[in-house]
Scaffold this motif. Structure first.
Motif, mmCIF file in Angstrom:
data_model
loop_
_atom_site.group_PDB
_atom_site.id
_atom_site.type_symbol
_atom_site.label_atom_id
_atom_site.label_comp_id
_atom_site.label_asym_id
_atom_site.label_seq_id
_atom_site.Cartn_x
_atom_site.Cartn_y
_atom_site.Cartn_z
ATOM 1 N N UNK A 26 51.537 26.373 48.657
ATOM 2 C CA UNK A 26 52.526 25.841 49.587
ATOM 3 C C UNK A 26 51.993 24.625 50.322
ATOM 4 N N UNK A 27 50.765 24.723 50.827
ATOM 5 C CA UNK A 27 50.175 23.586 51.532
ATOM 6 C C UNK A 27 50.020 22.381 50.613
ATOM 7 N N UNK A 28 49.848 22.638 49.344
ATOM 8 C CA UNK A 28 49.733 21.556 48.367
ATOM 9 C C UNK A 28 51.080 20.905 48.097
ATOM 10 N N UNK A 29 52.097 21.715 47.809
ATOM 11 C CA UNK A 29 53.420 21.191 47.486
ATOM 12 C C UNK A 29 54.010 20.438 48.667
ATOM 13 N N UNK A 30 53.721 20.902 49.874
ATOM 14 C CA UNK A 30 54.284 20.269 51.062
ATOM 15 C C UNK A 30 53.809 18.833 51.212
ATOM 16 N N UNK A 31 52.684 18.492 50.610
ATOM 17 C CA UNK A 31 52.180 17.126 50.713
ATOM 18 C C UNK A 31 52.997 16.134 49.907
ATOM 19 N N UNK A 169 52.485 3.770 55.527
ATOM 20 C CA UNK A 169 51.029 3.721 55.656
ATOM 21 C C UNK A 169 50.497 5.026 56.224
ATOM 22 N N UNK A 170 51.197 5.596 57.214
ATOM 23 C CA UNK A 170 50.725 6.809 57.889
ATOM 24 C C UNK A 170 50.877 8.031 56.994
ATOM 25 N N UNK A 171 52.006 8.138 56.301
ATOM 26 C CA UNK A 171 52.321 9.353 55.548
ATOM 27 C C UNK A 171 51.275 9.739 54.511
ATOM 28 N N UNK A 172 50.688 8.798 53.749
ATOM 29 C CA UNK A 172 49.724 9.226 52.735
ATOM 30 C C UNK A 172 48.519 9.980 53.271
ATOM 31 N N UNK A 173 48.198 9.844 54.564
ATOM 32 C CA UNK A 173 47.030 10.532 55.095
ATOM 33 C C UNK A 173 47.205 12.052 55.130
ATOM 34 N N UNK A 174 48.441 12.527 55.068
ATOM 35 C CA UNK A 174 48.631 13.972 55.006
ATOM 36 C C UNK A 174 48.179 14.542 53.665
ATOM 37 N N UNK A 175 47.941 13.667 52.686
ATOM 38 C CA UNK A 175 47.421 14.144 51.409
ATOM 39 C C UNK A 175 46.003 14.693 51.550
#
Length: 231
Positions: A26-31, A169-175
């Motif tokens: 789940x934590x993976x898919x949410x990214x 720019x900000x969103x990719x850091x949740x990966x």
């Protein structure tokens, strides 16, 4: 904002986990929210999607694909779809927050949480019935952590970043979340770290850093500056 992140993301996410989606997967898919954020930012905010960001996201999602392969997809298809929908709701919420640009992100998240509580309570009553307010100490500690640390603190800081930088720019850091999740699980629960997971972590970190930075322009040499310009 309350409808997207408060109700959409958390509601769909928790229902998906209740339907059988494993916590790690789940934590993976949410990214996938990073991809949805970039797509919504480009289509709704008119942000420019550079080739550097596309390549960085592709590298990072290659790492996520390795993690998914290592974990193995074991959840039901419906639960998986709910988690993907939760990621889309989070991505849309990022763009909405970027558009709103609240001056006080923490106060903004307090109001978002307050407005999200009634719909989530109705959803809980519909799916789970009347709750029993008896829980062990670990349950209450988890509730306090989710309410004040991850929601108010985490999303408050997240909103502060979105108000100052492009959402794409900000969103990719949740990966980076699966990387911290795997390392925390290895330290606290003894889960093994395979070479495939380590390779995936390297790809994710490199992809995020590449997508979130800008190319450095080459400065002309002193000789080039001294030469007269044509035209």
């Amino acid at each position: 904002m309350a409808a997207t992140i408060g109700v959409g993301q958390f509601g769909l996410l928790l229902v998906g986990m209740r339907a059988g989606m494993p916590a790690g997967l789940t934590s993976l898919v949410l990214q996938m929210q990073a991809l949805f954020t970039v797509l919504f930012a480009v289509t709704l905010l008119g942000e420019r999607l550079t080739a550097r960001r596309v390549l960085g996201l592709a590298i990072a999602f290659g790492g996520l694909a390795l993690v998914a392969y290592d974990f193995g997809v074991s959840g039901p298809l419906g639960a998986f779809a709910l988690c993907v929908a939760a990621a889309a709701a989070w991505g849309l919420g990022n763009v909405v927050q970027r558009r709103a640009a609240p001056p006080d992100s923490l106060r903004f998240m307090v109001w978002v949480s307050a407005l999200s509580a009634p719909p989530l309570l109705l959803l809980s009553l519909w799916l789970e019935g009347v709750p029993v307010l008896v829980a062990p100490l670990e349950g209450w500690m988890s509730l306090l952590y989710v309410a004040f640390v991850s929601t108010l603190g985490g999303f408050g800081l997240w909103g502060w970043l979105l108000s100052r930088y492009d959402a794409s720019i900000v969103a990719p850091y949740t990966l980076l979340v699966p990387v911290f999740g795997m390392s925390s699980a290895a330290l606290m629960t003894g889960e093994p770290l395979t070479w495939l997971k380590l390779l995936a972590a390297v790809l994710i970190v490199c992809g995020v850093l590449y997508a979130g930075t800008t190319a450095r322009r080459r400065r002309p040499s002193p000789l080039q500056e001294a030469l007269p310009r044509r035209g």
